[in-house]
Design a protein around this motif. Structure first.
Motif, PDB file in Angstrom:
ATOM      1  N   ARG A 187       0.827  -1.216   0.000  1.00  0.00           N
ATOM      2  CA  ARG A 187       0.000   0.000   0.000  1.00  0.00           C
ATOM      3  C   ARG A 187       0.855   1.256   0.000  1.00  0.00           C
ATOM      4  O   ARG A 187       0.567   2.227  -0.703  1.00  0.00           O
ATOM      5  N   LEU A 188       1.938   1.247   0.771  1.00  0.00           N
ATOM      6  CA  LEU A 188       2.792   2.429   0.908  1.00  0.00           C
ATOM      7  C   LEU A 188       3.928   2.466  -0.107  1.00  0.00           C
ATOM      8  O   LEU A 188       4.619   3.482  -0.234  1.00  0.00           O
ATOM      9  N   ARG A 189       4.145   1.331  -0.802  1.00  0.00           N
ATOM     10  CA  ARG A 189       5.217   1.219  -1.791  1.00  0.00           C
ATOM     11  C   ARG A 189       6.581   1.539  -1.199  1.00  0.00           C
ATOM     12  O   ARG A 189       7.444   2.134  -1.841  1.00  0.00           O
ATOM     13  N   SER A 190       6.762   1.111   0.029  1.00  0.00           N
ATOM     14  CA  SER A 190       8.023   1.409   0.723  1.00  0.00           C
ATOM     15  C   SER A 190       8.162   0.497   1.934  1.00  0.00           C
ATOM     16  O   SER A 190       7.239   0.420   2.754  1.00  0.00           O
ATOM     17  N   PHE A 191       9.303  -0.176   2.055  1.00  0.00           N
ATOM     18  CA  PHE A 191       9.577  -0.960   3.259  1.00  0.00           C
ATOM     19  C   PHE A 191       9.803  -0.037   4.448  1.00  0.00           C
ATOM     20  O   PHE A 191       9.402  -0.341   5.573  1.00  0.00           O
ATOM     21  N   THR A 192      10.443   1.102   4.213  1.00  0.00           N
ATOM     22  CA  THR A 192      10.712   2.049   5.296  1.00  0.00           C
ATOM     23  C   THR A 192       9.415   2.618   5.857  1.00  0.00           C
ATOM     24  O   THR A 192       9.223   2.684   7.074  1.00  0.00           O
ATOM     25  N   ALA A 193       8.506   3.035   4.975  1.00  0.00           N
ATOM     26  CA  ALA A 193       7.223   3.578   5.434  1.00  0.00           C
ATOM     27  C   ALA A 193       6.400   2.508   6.143  1.00  0.00           C
ATOM     28  O   ALA A 193       5.716   2.792   7.129  1.00  0.00           O
ATOM     29  N   ALA A 194       6.458   1.266   5.657  1.00  0.00           N
ATOM     30  CA  ALA A 194       5.746   0.176   6.323  1.00  0.00           C
ATOM     31  C   ALA A 194       6.299  -0.060   7.719  1.00  0.00           C
ATOM     32  O   ALA A 194       5.547  -0.299   8.666  1.00  0.00           O
ATOM     33  N   ALA A 195       7.625   0.016   7.850  1.00  0.00           N
ATOM     34  CA  ALA A 195       8.243  -0.154   9.168  1.00  0.00           C
ATOM     35  C   ALA A 195       7.782   0.932  10.124  1.00  0.00           C
ATOM     36  O   ALA A 195       7.464   0.662  11.286  1.00  0.00           O
ATOM     37  N   ASP A 196       7.723   2.174   9.642  1.00  0.00           N
ATOM     38  CA  ASP A 196       7.263   3.281  10.487  1.00  0.00           C
ATOM     39  C   ASP A 196       5.811   3.082  10.908  1.00  0.00           C
ATOM     40  O   ASP A 196       5.454   3.302  12.074  1.00  0.00           O
ATOM     41  N   GLU A 197       4.956   2.682   9.962  1.00  0.00           N
ATOM     42  CA  GLU A 197       3.537   2.518  10.285  1.00  0.00           C
ATOM     43  C   GLU A 197       3.312   1.405  11.287  1.00  0.00           C
ATOM     44  O   GLU A 197       2.466   1.517  12.184  1.00  0.00           O
ATOM     45  N   LEU A 198       4.052   0.309  11.135  1.00  0.00           N
ATOM     46  CA  LEU A 198       3.852  -0.860  11.988  1.00  0.00           C
ATOM     47  C   LEU A 198       4.705  -0.821  13.252  1.00  0.00           C
ATOM     48  O   LEU A 198       4.639  -1.738  14.070  1.00  0.00           O
ATOM     49  N   SER A 199       5.538   0.222  13.386  1.00  0.00           N
ATOM     50  CA  SER A 199       6.411   0.382  14.554  1.00  0.00           C
ATOM     51  C   SER A 199       7.352  -0.802  14.718  1.00  0.00           C
ATOM     52  O   SER A 199       7.538  -1.337  15.819  1.00  0.00           O
ATOM     53  N   ILE A 200       7.930  -1.235  13.600  1.00  0.00           N
ATOM     54  CA  ILE A 200       8.952  -2.276  13.620  1.00  0.00           C
ATOM     55  C   ILE A 200      10.137  -1.776  12.809  1.00  0.00           C
ATOM     56  O   ILE A 200      10.099  -0.710  12.211  1.00  0.00           O
ATOM     57  N   THR A 201      11.218  -2.545  12.781  1.00  0.00           N
ATOM     58  CA  THR A 201      12.418  -2.123  12.068  1.00  0.00           C
ATOM     59  C   THR A 201      12.320  -2.453  10.582  1.00  0.00           C
ATOM     60  O   THR A 201      11.522  -3.314  10.166  1.00  0.00           O
ATOM     61  N   HIS A 202      13.157  -1.780   9.795  1.00  0.00           N
ATOM     62  CA  HIS A 202      13.215  -2.056   8.358  1.00  0.00           C
ATOM     63  C   HIS A 202      13.620  -3.506   8.110  1.00  0.00           C
ATOM     64  O   HIS A 202      13.082  -4.179   7.213  1.00  0.00           O
ATOM     65  N   SER A 203      14.577  -4.010   8.902  1.00  0.00           N
ATOM     66  CA  SER A 203      15.020  -5.403   8.717  1.00  0.00           C
ATOM     67  C   SER A 203      13.901  -6.384   9.045  1.00  0.00           C
ATOM     68  O   SER A 203      13.802  -7.447   8.413  1.00  0.00           O
ATOM     69  N   ALA A 204      13.037  -6.030  10.012  1.00  0.00           N
ATOM     70  CA  ALA A 204      11.911  -6.920  10.335  1.00  0.00           C
ATOM     71  C   ALA A 204      10.925  -6.978   9.178  1.00  0.00           C
ATOM     72  O   ALA A 204      10.351  -8.035   8.888  1.00  0.00           O
ATOM     73  N   VAL A 205      10.699  -5.832   8.502  1.00  0.00           N
ATOM     74  CA  VAL A 205       9.842  -5.833   7.318  1.00  0.00           C
ATOM     75  C   VAL A 205      10.438  -6.739   6.249  1.00  0.00           C
ATOM     76  O   VAL A 205       9.741  -7.582   5.657  1.00  0.00           O
ATOM     77  N   SER A 206      11.726  -6.586   5.964  1.00  0.00           N
ATOM     78  CA  SER A 206      12.380  -7.410   4.946  1.00  0.00           C
ATOM     79  C   SER A 206      12.280  -8.891   5.301  1.00  0.00           C
ATOM     80  O   SER A 206      12.049  -9.735   4.425  1.00  0.00           O
ATOM     81  N   GLN A 207      12.437  -9.200   6.579  1.00  0.00           N
ATOM     82  CA  GLN A 207      12.369 -10.601   7.011  1.00  0.00           C
ATOM     83  C   GLN A 207      10.977 -11.186   6.774  1.00  0.00           C
ATOM     84  O   GLN A 207      10.841 -12.320   6.276  1.00  0.00           O
ATOM     85  N   GLN A 208       9.926 -10.426   7.130  1.00  0.00           N
ATOM     86  CA  GLN A 208       8.571 -10.932   6.943  1.00  0.00           C
ATOM     87  C   GLN A 208       8.219 -11.073   5.460  1.00  0.00           C
ATOM     88  O   GLN A 208       7.513 -12.011   5.069  1.00  0.00           O
TER      89      GLN A 208
END
Length: 302
Positions: A20-41
């Motif tokens: 939806r956000l077209r960004s791993f960084t923005a997704a990390a901010d929205e979900l209050s997790i780290t960028h690496s956690a987004v990449s891992q999931q």
């Protein structure tokens, strides 16, 4: 009979946010997790489905063709799960969205536009409450499902979404303008300057942008809320420095007029906080998306 084979729910939530956000960084901010956690999931989900889902680009990510039909199905499914869970946790109140904002934002911006949101989402019952800025800054648990304020707030459990940019301009009533000579920013110094208790530095900063020297004490009363300051200007008590987003209805009705469109005093803009894992998260996202679409258009350059 065995149940359906489902991918990990956490990976689906991360996928939905990133797509939806077209960004791993923005997704990390929205979900209050780290960028690496987004990449891992995302890797977990890609391993599960057996193919890559995103194309990594310099400015973010885009869905690969194989995932473009998958995304809306996942998004709709997550929203249905959130809505069903909200009804289960709060029987008879699943459609309620509690929205808190400052009194000025509520009175001058939200209430005049709320019918447009209700027409788009008749199943969401918006309940408005007003809170002081210090309460909204903390993002207290009991404050509501969506907290709306001027300025960004970093919160450990809540996502803070930028809704619209904003700035302050000086305004006065048509009668006040007609009765007084206000040809340049310096002319304002000869009249009462209406102030808000939480923004005592606004007038000095605006005069600095206008390259006008001002005394240490500026004339004019101080009000607790911005809407009171604007009302005082409507009643010919002086000149107010007001956020552009709060002025739209009063400008259209010719209750207030801008004295000068330049300089503009930038402010922190309007932001909304919500809990991405809360039962009302789907309704909160609908409301915040609507807030962004309702952003006022800037005035023409003067």
């Amino acid at each position: 009979m065995a149940g359906p084979s489902l991918p990990p729910l956490k990976a689906l939530r991360v996928f939905e946010a990133a797509a939806r956000l077209r960004s791993f960084t923005a997704a990390a901010d929205e979900l209050s997790i780290t960028h690496s956690a987004v990449s891992q999931q995302i890797r977990i989900l890609e391993d599960y489905v057996g193919q890559p889902l995103f194309a990594r680009e310099a400015r973010g990510v885009t869905l690969l063709p194989c995932a473009q039909a998958y995304f809306p199905e996942v998004q709709a499914s997550l929203e249905r799960i959130a809505a069903a869970t909200a009804k289960l946790r709060s029987p008879g109140h699943g459609g309620v969205l509690r929205v808190s904002a400052t009194p000025s934002l509520t009175m001058k911006w939200l209430i005049p536009r709320l019918s447009a949101f209700q027409a788009l989402h008749p199943g969401i019952d918006v309940q408005l409450t007003t809170q002081g800025r210090s309460f909204l800054d903390r993002g207290d648990e009991g404050g509501g499902d969506v907290l709306i304020r001027h300025g960004f707030v970093a919160h450990a459990e809540m996502s803070c979404v930028h809704c619209l940019d904003d700035f302050h301009v000086p305004v006065a009533s048509p009668r006040f303008i007609e009765r007084n000579r206000l040809a340049t920013p310096a002319d304002c110094l000869g009249h009462p300057l209406l102030k808000v208790a939480g923004g005592m530095d606004h007038w000095p900063r605006w005069f600095a942008l206008a390259r006008v020297d001002v005394p240490a004490q500026l004339p004019g009363p101080v009000f607790d809320h911005q809407f009171l300051c604007m009302q005082a200007a409507m009643n010919d008590l002086g000149i107010a420095l007001a956020p552009w987003c709060l002025l739209q209805d009063d400008l259209r009705a010719d209750r207030l007029r801008p004295l000068f469109l330049q300089p503009r005093l930038p402010n922190a803009g309007v932001h909304a906080l919500f809990r991405p894992d809360a039962p009302a998260a789907a309704a909160a996202r609908h409301f915040i998306d609507w807030l962004g679409r309702e952003a006022g258009h800037p005035p023409p350059e003067q």
